[in-house]
Design an enzyme around this catalytic site. Structure first.
Site, short mmCIF file in Angstrom:
data_model
loop_
_atom_site.label_atom_id
_atom_site.label_comp_id
_atom_site.label_asym_id
_atom_site.label_seq_id
_atom_site.Cartn_x
_atom_site.Cartn_y
_atom_site.Cartn_z
N ASN A 7 45.82 18.08 16.87
CA ASN A 7 46.47 16.78 16.99
C ASN A 7 46.63 16.49 18.48
OD1 ASN A 7 48.20 14.60 16.99
ND2 ASN A 7 49.96 15.70 16.15
N TRP A 8 45.77 15.60 18.97
CA TRP A 8 45.80 15.30 20.41
C TRP A 8 46.95 14.38 20.80
CZ3 TRP A 8 40.42 14.65 23.25
CH2 TRP A 8 39.81 15.90 23.31
N LYS A 9 47.63 13.80 19.79
CA LYS A 9 48.74 12.87 20.07
C LYS A 9 48.25 11.78 21.03
CE LYS A 9 51.88 16.59 19.04
NZ LYS A 9 53.23 17.16 19.18
N HIS A 91 54.05 12.28 10.83
CA HIS A 91 54.41 13.25 11.87
C HIS A 91 55.84 12.96 12.34
CE1 HIS A 91 54.49 15.34 15.70
NE2 HIS A 91 53.49 16.05 15.25
N GLU A 93 57.07 12.75 15.16
CA GLU A 93 57.14 11.79 16.26
C GLU A 93 57.05 10.36 15.73
OE1 GLU A 93 54.07 13.65 18.56
OE2 GLU A 93 55.40 15.35 18.92
N GLU A 158 56.00 21.35 9.65
CA GLU A 158 56.23 21.37 11.09
C GLU A 158 57.73 21.25 11.37
OE1 GLU A 158 52.49 20.09 13.41
OE2 GLU A 158 53.61 18.30 12.93
N GLY A 164 56.22 21.47 20.32
CA GLY A 164 56.18 21.31 21.76
C GLY A 164 57.23 22.10 22.51
N SER A 196 54.09 24.59 17.96
CA SER A 196 53.91 25.62 19.00
C SER A 196 52.94 26.73 18.61
CB SER A 196 55.26 26.21 19.43
OG SER A 196 56.02 25.21 20.09
N GLY A 217 49.11 21.08 18.26
CA GLY A 217 49.24 19.98 19.20
C GLY A 217 48.68 20.36 20.56
N GLY A 218 49.58 20.70 21.49
CA GLY A 218 49.21 20.97 22.87
C GLY A 218 48.02 21.90 23.04
P1 PGA Z 1 52.59 21.51 19.30
O1 PGA Z 1 52.54 20.23 18.33
O2 PGA Z 1 51.51 22.45 18.81
O3 PGA Z 1 52.30 20.97 20.66
O4 PGA Z 1 53.94 22.11 19.14
C1 PGA Z 1 52.26 20.36 16.96
C2 PGA Z 1 52.32 19.00 16.31
O5 PGA Z 1 53.19 18.21 16.66
O6 PGA Z 1 51.49 18.69 15.44
#
Ligand code: PGA
Length: 236
Positions: A7-9, A91, A93, A158, A164, A196, A217-218
């Site tokens: 997930n590149w957000k 998600h 966010e 999640e 994050g 994470s 994500g990251g």
């Molecule tokens: P993260 O994000 O791996 O950077 O914690 C995961 C996500 O929000 O899908």
């Protein structure tokens, strides 16, 4: 085969297609199917590049309507037309920044299915909810409200406090929630863990029997890290 989804957000310009090229150039990991979800602006170009490879491309959100007066939004049909196979929905966010409710997530998931996309529906408790002992109640409620009544979909568990932050739940905590999700959905659904996940903790998390993959994500922004996580997937 586990599903390792990136997930590149809101990250990624066209030049970052080099990361996708690096994924494609590497032999498919033995235990994992790879899915990369870049921002909507890159879905078409990435899907063209990934066509015929072992990497699939997904979106990060879609509207619940197929078309119409919804300025700034992207429909599931548009993502499918651009070459996406999956779409991340609900998600945390989006729930926090865009006020998405379980009902909107469910409507989006149904729209995604109608367009031929596989929805990846995100659920997870906040730190306050975990500390108050409400994890199972919150996740149960999110599942009841956000999942379509039928058809294909994937769940991503999640915990909001793990996203994050570098923090992850203990393996037995992940197992307990995944088992509760599987029981509520009566089995048959792929349940990813997200929050994470990185090359150092991937083997521990992906070895858990109830974990069917990861939403990353990251650590999905760099092909090298993403591939290291995928290499930790178990083929069973
Ligand atoms: P993260 O994000 O791996 O950077 O914690 C995961 C996500 O929000 O899908």
């Amino acid at each position: 085969m586990q599903l390792i989804a990136g997930n590149w957000k809101m990250n990624g310009l066209r030049a970052q297609i080099a990361e996708l090229e690096a994924l494609i150039a590497t032999a498919p990991p033995a235990g994992a199917a790879l899915l990369l979800c870049p921002p909507a602006t890159l879905v078409h170009e990435f899907a063209r590049k990934a066509a015929g490879s072992h990497v699939r491309i997904g979106g990060q959100d879609c509207h619940w309507k197929a078309s119409g007066p919804h300025t700034g939004d992207v429909s599931a049909a548009m993502l499918a037309d651009a070459g996406a196979s999956h779409v991340i929905l609900g998600h945390s966010e989006r729930r926090a920044e865009h006020g998405e409710t379980d009902a909107t997530v469910k409507a989006k998931a149904e729209a995604a299915q109608a367009a031929g996309l596989v929805p990846i529906i995100c659920v997870g408790e906040t730190l306050a909810e975990r500390e108050a002992g409400q994890t199972f109640e919150v996740v149960g409620r999110q599942l009841r409200g956000s999942c379509p009544d039928s058809g294909q979909f994937v769940i991503a568990y999640e915990p909001v406090w793990a996203i994050g932050t570098g923090l992850t739940p203990a393996p037995d905590q992940v197992e307990a929630v995944h088992k509760a999700i599987a029981a509520q959905l009566k089995g048959g659904r792929r349940i990813l863990y997200g929050g994470s996940v990185n090359p150092s903790n991937a083997a521990l998390l992906l070895a858990l029997p109830s974990v069917d993959g990861a939403l990353v994500g990251g650590a999905s922004l760099k092909a090298r890290d993403f591939l290291a996580i995928a290499a930790a997937a178990r083929a069973a």
